[in-house]
Design an enzyme around this catalytic site. Structure first.
Site, PDB file in Angstrom:
ATOM      1  N   ASN A  42       0.846  -1.198   0.000  1.00 31.65           N
ATOM      2  CA  ASN A  42       0.000   0.000   0.000  1.00 31.65           C
ATOM      3  C   ASN A  42       0.884   1.252   0.000  1.00 31.65           C
ATOM      4  O   ASN A  42       1.973   1.270   0.602  1.00 31.65           O
ATOM      5  CB  ASN A  42      -1.009   0.006   1.144  1.00 31.65           C
ATOM      6  CG  ASN A  42      -0.418  -0.164   2.524  1.00 31.65           C
ATOM      7  OD1 ASN A  42       0.608  -0.820   2.699  1.00 31.65           O
ATOM      8  ND2 ASN A  42      -1.057   0.412   3.522  1.00 31.65           N
ATOM      9  N   ILE A  43       0.393   2.260  -0.706  1.00 31.14           N
ATOM     10  CA  ILE A  43       1.136   3.514  -0.864  1.00 31.14           C
ATOM     11  C   ILE A  43       0.176   4.653  -0.528  1.00 31.14           C
ATOM     12  O   ILE A  43      -0.766   4.922  -1.289  1.00 31.14           O
ATOM     13  CB  ILE A  43       1.665   3.659  -2.315  1.00 31.14           C
ATOM     14  CG1 ILE A  43       2.531   2.452  -2.693  1.00 31.14           C
ATOM     15  CG2 ILE A  43       2.456   4.967  -2.461  1.00 31.14           C
ATOM     16  CD1 ILE A  43       2.863   2.362  -4.181  1.00 31.14           C
ATOM     17  N   GLU A  44       0.388   5.260   0.629  1.00 31.08           N
ATOM     18  CA  GLU A  44      -0.537   6.300   1.100  1.00 31.08           C
ATOM     19  C   GLU A  44      -0.108   7.682   0.623  1.00 31.08           C
ATOM     20  O   GLU A  44       0.952   7.849   0.012  1.00 31.08           O
ATOM     21  CB  GLU A  44      -0.640   6.222   2.630  1.00 31.08           C
ATOM     22  CG  GLU A  44      -1.196   4.866   3.054  1.00 31.08           C
ATOM     23  CD  GLU A  44      -1.515   4.751   4.525  1.00 31.08           C
ATOM     24  OE1 GLU A  44      -1.050   5.578   5.331  1.00 31.08           O
ATOM     25  OE2 GLU A  44      -2.255   3.802   4.869  1.00 31.08           O
ATOM     26  N   CYS A  53      -4.041   0.644  -2.583  1.00 31.11           N
ATOM     27  CA  CYS A  53      -3.898  -0.588  -1.794  1.00 31.11           C
ATOM     28  C   CYS A  53      -2.809  -1.485  -2.389  1.00 31.11           C
ATOM     29  O   CYS A  53      -2.472  -1.396  -3.581  1.00 31.11           O
ATOM     30  CB  CYS A  53      -5.204  -1.370  -1.805  1.00 31.11           C
ATOM     31  SG  CYS A  53      -6.542  -0.620  -0.883  1.00 31.11           S
ATOM     32  N   GLU A  55      -2.957  -4.623  -3.121  1.00 29.50           N
ATOM     33  CA  GLU A  55      -3.461  -5.500  -4.189  1.00 29.50           C
ATOM     34  C   GLU A  55      -3.482  -4.764  -5.526  1.00 29.50           C
ATOM     35  O   GLU A  55      -3.061  -5.292  -6.562  1.00 29.50           O
ATOM     36  CB  GLU A  55      -4.889  -5.961  -3.864  1.00 29.50           C
ATOM     37  CG  GLU A  55      -4.998  -6.786  -2.605  1.00 29.50           C
ATOM     38  CD  GLU A  55      -5.280  -5.950  -1.356  1.00 29.50           C
ATOM     39  OE1 GLU A  55      -4.723  -4.826  -1.234  1.00 29.50           O
ATOM     40  OE2 GLU A  55      -6.045  -6.410  -0.506  1.00 29.50           O
ATOM     41  N   CYS A  91     -10.244  -4.744  -0.066  1.00 28.85           N
ATOM     42  CA  CYS A  91     -11.354  -3.786  -0.041  1.00 28.85           C
ATOM     43  C   CYS A  91     -12.222  -3.971  -1.287  1.00 28.85           C
ATOM     44  O   CYS A  91     -11.849  -4.667  -2.240  1.00 28.85           O
ATOM     45  CB  CYS A  91     -10.820  -2.357   0.048  1.00 28.85           C
ATOM     46  SG  CYS A  91     -10.226  -1.695  -1.514  1.00 28.85           S
ATOM     47  N   CYS A  94     -10.581  -3.038  -4.659  1.00 31.96           N
ATOM     48  CA  CYS A  94      -9.620  -4.043  -5.150  1.00 31.96           C
ATOM     49  C   CYS A  94     -10.350  -5.277  -5.682  1.00 31.96           C
ATOM     50  O   CYS A  94      -9.939  -5.870  -6.682  1.00 31.96           O
ATOM     51  CB  CYS A  94      -8.635  -4.428  -4.045  1.00 31.96           C
ATOM     52  SG  CYS A  94      -7.453  -3.115  -3.688  1.00 31.96           S
TER      53      CYS A  94
END
Ligand code: THU
Length: 136
Positions: A42-44, A53, A55, A91, A94
């Site tokens: 995940n990359i916020e 996310c 995935e 989620c 995804c």
């Protein structure tokens, strides 16, 4: 490729998670039909909504390299500071991305706490009556 190896790759990808806002680190390892593993984390983002996310990172990496056929995905997630304690499920967004590229009856989603403790589902289990490309 064993589930154990795929989960191990997801654990390693999780170490790359960029999650300074949630502190919830997720790793994914996507197995292609050709037998290769494409990983993602995940990359916020400070603006929150651009967050990607783990995935989807894996799927978008693969598709951007011309790979569009997939067999399985392993997912691990939990607090960045500690070991994984709970199962992490994809989620809704995804699941919908998976629906675009995967056969809901056979594509397998593995949610893992460890290499020996995991649950397996088909995409259809997690997204029943999904909306996919066949409908258009
Ligand atoms: N997240 C994932 O990467 N995959 C999931 O399956 C669930 C949620 C991420 C998004 C966000 O960076 C953090 O976990 C907390 O929601």
């Amino acid at each position: 490729m064993t589930n154990r190896e795929l989960i191990s790759a997801a654990m390693k990808a999780r170490e790359k998670s960029y999650c300074p806002y949630s502190n919830f680190a997720v790793g994914a390892a996507l197995l292609t039909k050709g037998g290769n593993i494409i990983t993602g984390c995940n990359i916020e983002n400070a603006a929150f909504s651009p967050t990607n996310c783990a995935e989807r990172t894996a799927f978008f990496k693969a598709v951007s390299e011309g790979i569009t056929e997939f067999d399985r995905i392993a997912i691990v997630g939990g607090s960045v500071d500690g070991p994984i304690e709970n199962f992490c499920y994809p989620c809704g967004v995804c699941r919908q991305v998976m629906m675009e590229f995967c056969d809901p009856d056979s594509f397998t989603i593995i949610s893992a706490i460890s290499e020996d403790n995991y649950r397996e589902f088909t995409l259809k289990d997690l997204l029943p009556e999904g909306f996919g490309p066949d409908i258009l």
